[in-house]
Design a protein around this motif. Structure first.
Motif, mmCIF file in Angstrom:
data_model
loop_
_atom_site.group_PDB
_atom_site.id
_atom_site.type_symbol
_atom_site.label_atom_id
_atom_site.label_comp_id
_atom_site.label_asym_id
_atom_site.label_seq_id
_atom_site.Cartn_x
_atom_site.Cartn_y
_atom_site.Cartn_z
ATOM 1 N N THR A 130 0.835 -1.189 0.000
ATOM 2 C CA THR A 130 0.000 0.000 0.000
ATOM 3 C C THR A 130 0.876 1.247 0.000
ATOM 4 O OG1 THR A 130 -1.457 -1.247 1.380
ATOM 5 C CG2 THR A 130 -1.931 1.093 1.170
ATOM 6 N N PRO A 131 0.757 2.107 -1.018
ATOM 7 C CA PRO A 131 1.569 3.314 -1.022
ATOM 8 C C PRO A 131 1.279 4.172 0.207
ATOM 9 C CG PRO A 131 0.492 2.985 -3.144
ATOM 10 C CD PRO A 131 -0.122 2.013 -2.189
ATOM 11 N N THR A 180 5.918 1.636 7.180
ATOM 12 C CA THR A 180 5.321 2.791 7.857
ATOM 13 C C THR A 180 5.908 2.999 9.253
ATOM 14 O OG1 THR A 180 3.555 1.311 8.547
ATOM 15 C CG2 THR A 180 3.108 2.706 6.649
ATOM 16 N N SER A 181 6.860 2.169 9.660
ATOM 17 C CA SER A 181 7.448 2.380 10.990
ATOM 18 C C SER A 181 8.899 2.830 10.877
ATOM 19 C CB SER A 181 7.305 1.132 11.866
ATOM 20 O OG SER A 181 7.897 0.014 11.230
ATOM 21 N N ASP A 182 9.843 1.898 10.841
ATOM 22 C CA ASP A 182 11.223 2.367 10.930
ATOM 23 C C ASP A 182 12.124 1.840 9.818
ATOM 24 O OD1 ASP A 182 11.032 -0.151 11.832
ATOM 25 O OD2 ASP A 182 11.950 0.205 13.789
ATOM 26 N N GLY A 212 17.462 -0.622 1.357
ATOM 27 C CA GLY A 212 17.721 -0.359 2.779
ATOM 28 C C GLY A 212 17.450 -1.588 3.619
ATOM 29 N N THR A 213 16.622 -1.404 4.666
ATOM 30 C CA THR A 213 16.306 -2.521 5.567
ATOM 31 C C THR A 213 15.211 -3.444 5.027
ATOM 32 O OG1 THR A 213 14.920 -0.910 6.722
ATOM 33 C CG2 THR A 213 17.025 -1.491 7.775
ATOM 34 N N MET A 214 14.529 -3.051 3.926
ATOM 35 C CA MET A 214 13.367 -3.841 3.498
ATOM 36 C C MET A 214 13.710 -5.273 3.071
ATOM 37 S SD MET A 214 10.127 -3.619 3.586
ATOM 38 C CE MET A 214 9.329 -2.035 3.368
ATOM 39 N N PRO A 215 14.788 -5.518 2.319
ATOM 40 C CA PRO A 215 15.098 -6.922 1.996
ATOM 41 C C PRO A 215 15.363 -7.779 3.239
ATOM 42 C CG PRO A 215 16.261 -5.468 0.488
ATOM 43 C CD PRO A 215 15.664 -4.589 1.561
ATOM 44 N N ALA A 274 3.178 3.781 -7.051
ATOM 45 C CA ALA A 274 3.668 4.984 -6.377
ATOM 46 C C ALA A 274 4.507 4.652 -5.162
ATOM 47 C CB ALA A 274 2.489 5.855 -5.961
ATOM 48 N N PHE A 275 4.233 3.476 -4.578
ATOM 49 C CA PHE A 275 5.028 3.061 -3.419
ATOM 50 C C PHE A 275 6.506 3.063 -3.768
ATOM 51 C CE2 PHE A 275 7.446 -0.121 -1.224
ATOM 52 C CZ PHE A 275 7.129 0.116 0.086
ATOM 53 N N LEU A 276 6.810 2.451 -4.922
ATOM 54 C CA LEU A 276 8.221 2.343 -5.289
ATOM 55 C C LEU A 276 8.768 3.679 -5.727
ATOM 56 C CD1 LEU A 276 8.031 -1.055 -7.051
ATOM 57 C CD2 LEU A 276 9.150 -0.532 -4.905
ATOM 58 N N ALA A 277 7.977 4.424 -6.489
ATOM 59 C CA ALA A 277 8.453 5.719 -6.955
ATOM 60 C C ALA A 277 8.725 6.627 -5.768
ATOM 61 C CB ALA A 277 7.428 6.350 -7.869
#
Ligand SMILES: NC(=O)C1=CN([C@@H]2O[C@H](COP(=O)(O)OP(=O)(O)OC[C@H]3O[C@@H](n4cnc5c(N)ncnc54)[C@H](OP(=O)(O)O)[C@@H]3O)[C@@H](O)[C@H]2O)C=CC1
Ligand SMILES: CC(=O)[C@@H](O)[C@H](O)COP(=O)(O)O
Length: 495
Positions: A17-18, A451-453, A411-414, A26-29
């Motif tokens: 969800t963007p 949406t957090s850190d 960043g930390t997402m993977p 848009a999330f990625l952009a």
């Protein structure tokens, strides 16, 4: 062929969800620093060399930020240097010696005693009989057992075998780290499972050991820290994963900027011929029937969800410094072509072989040499008969798109994707989560992280914290019922 990269981006983006927009993609952009196009050049870390001639909005290849030694003047020099000695001997440490990767690596050592010897072994401790057998045969100086409760049983197994000179034995997670950096090993084979490989791999690099990387989760979770460390310590990281070994082999000697696209082949896993409607009720036993490869349970389950291929997309990004738009996945049921590279002039080079992990492991250990082992069965194309290809089904394999989305977010997402996947797979294998609950748990964990850190430029501590947070969060999400309302969540977001 596969979905176009821009479709993948749009669909991958729609899975999450963007935050500030409802537009698909848009999330990625909006993911600052992931891929910002400025005047035709991307500003993502690294020097981008080439723009493809394809008429896609963004198709860039970066060749100088990867961990594997290919495609730069510096790494071609490294290759020339490595080729100088005609006789070599490499001292090998194996993390995960009792597993599928570990035992196949020891097969190679057994076949080439003049080329390889064992310095140290590490295992979790579930199969101390086999570890004692290996200790007897290969005489390591040091053995690490992660599970301290298994130490005494291992010592007893050594006594029963009358091992003349028992090794120095260390235990616990610190013991595995000590094993990774121990002694005068030239190369450390990372054959343990999951993010548990991260700290030992970092320790090995800091001790200036080369890495033969099988444990892909280390690079998925730790790429932002591991890749710079490889350069800082001047070690060689050679890929052992069959797909990345294929790419690595095809890229040897390729000039800087030559690479245009990577084609990652996927077997399709246990459910490749199943209709998506049947996946709601599959069992762990079903998922563990891999059609072509005999591997440990975690990666076999990842093959069934195609998360393995998603993780490999991120792995390829970190190894070869290539943008996500230029990595495509193709289902190839025979697993004979292990992956392919396309160069700027559209020429495609592929690496072929039987599905036998000993070949990529041998190359990872002997690079840039080519060793002959008589027991390796030469490929017989007439026997293979035909090679077929098809596009992956995104409805059946949502994990693949989640991995693209996590990779692009960066960043930390993977690390969060990886940790959530480890938890979800473990629960599924214990029959505590349904198969299609795996992508649902991962997606929700990623959404909450976003949406957090989420951090764009994480330190090692940030990555470890993100991993721990994602494990807790994934367990919370998996405990919610219904976890996955018959596919509604992912389906709704894709439309
Ligand atoms: N198998 C394959 O063909 C391929 C595997 N890979 C990757 O290689 C890695 C290993 O996979 P695979 O060999 O299939 O896995 P297995 O489950 O077969 O083996 C895992 C090995 O790691 C040990 N181990 C597990 N956790 C720890 C830990 N925390 N500390 C120390 N040792 C540990 C296990 O010990 P014990 O036996 O005591 O439990 C075992 O020796 C994975 O990252 C996988 O994705 C990549 C490409 C192909
Ligand atoms: C053997 C190996 O390297 C694995 O990564 C394998 O390729 C997995 O098979 P899938 O293609 O089914 O993911």
């Amino acid at each position: 062929m596969n979905a176009k990269p821009e479709q993948l981006q749009a669909r991958g983006g729609a899975l999450l969800t963007p935050r500030s927009s409802t537009a698909p993609g848009a999330f990625l952009a909006a993911s600052a620093g992931v891929r910002l196009l400025v005047g035709g050049w991307t500003t993502r870390g690294g020097t981008c060399r080439q723009r493809s001639t394809r008429r896609t909005p963004a198709r860039w290849v970066c060749m100088d930020q990867g961990a594997a030694p290919v495609g730069t003047r510096k790494s071609i020099q490294a290759l020339e240097n490595a080729l100088q000695p005609t006789a070599f001997h490499r001292r090998v440490t194996i993390l995960g010696s009792t597993g599928s990767i570990g035992t196949q690596t020891l097969d190679i050592v057994r076949s080439c005693p003049d080329k390889f010897s064992v310095v140290a072994l590490a295992a979790n401790g579930s199969n101390v009989e086999l570890l004692a057998e290996q200790t007897h045969e290969f005489s390591p100086e040091l053995v690490a057992i992660r599970d301290t409760a298994r130490l005494e049983t291992y010592r007893e197994a050594l006594r029963q075998r009358g091992v003349p000179e028992p090794p120095h034995i260390v235990a616990g997670e610190d013991g595995v780290v000590e094993c990774a950096r121990y002694g005068d090993a030239d190369v450390v084979v990372t054959g343990l499972v999951g993010c548990a490989g991260l700290l030992p791999t970092v320790a090995a690099i800091k001790a200036r050991k080369d890495i033969a990387l099988a444990n892909k989760e280390t690079l998925i979770a730790g790429g932002p820290v591991v890749v710079p460390l490889v350069h800082e310590y001047g070690i060689h990281l050679t890929p052992a994963d069959s797909e990345h070994s294929a790419l690595f082999q095809c890229l040897q000697g390729a000039p800087d900027g030559a690479l245009r696209r990577i084609i990652l082949t996927a077997s399709g896993g246990a459910f490749r011929d199943w209709d998506v409607s049947r996946l709601a009720h599959v069992t762990a036993a079903d998922a563990l029937k891999h059609p072509n490869w005999n591997m440990g349970p975690k990666i076999t389950c990842d093959s069934a969800t195609l998360m393995n291929k998603g993780l490999e997309v991120i792995e390829a990004h970190f190894l070869f410094g290539i943008d996500y738009d230029a990595i495509e996945i193709v289902i190839h049921p025979q697993s004979i072509i292990h992956s392919a590279v396309e160069f700027q002039d559209t020429s495609v080079l592929a690496q072929l072989g039987w599905p036998d992990m000993r070949l990529p492991l041998l190359y990872a250990l002997s690079w840039p040499h080519r060793l002959r082992i008589e027991t390796f069965r030469p490929l017989d194309l007439v026997q293979v008969g035909s090679l077929t290809f098809r596009a992956p089904d995104h409805d059946k394999y949502p994990c693949m798109l989640l991995a693209y989305a996590a990779g692009r977010r960066g960043g930390t997402m993977p690390a969060v994707l990886n940790a959530a996947n480890e938890v979800a797979v473990e629960l599924f294998l214990r029959n505590e989560l349904e198969f299609m609950g795996i992508p649902a748990v991962i997606e929700r964990t990623m959404q909450r992280h976003d949406t957090s850190d989420w951090k764009q430029t994480p330190t090692l501590d940030d990555l470890i914290a993100a991993d721990a947070w994602a494990r807790r969060t994934a367990r919370e999400e998996a405990a919610k019922r219904p976890i996955y309302p018959a596919g509604a969540n992912l389906e709704t977001q894709k439309t």
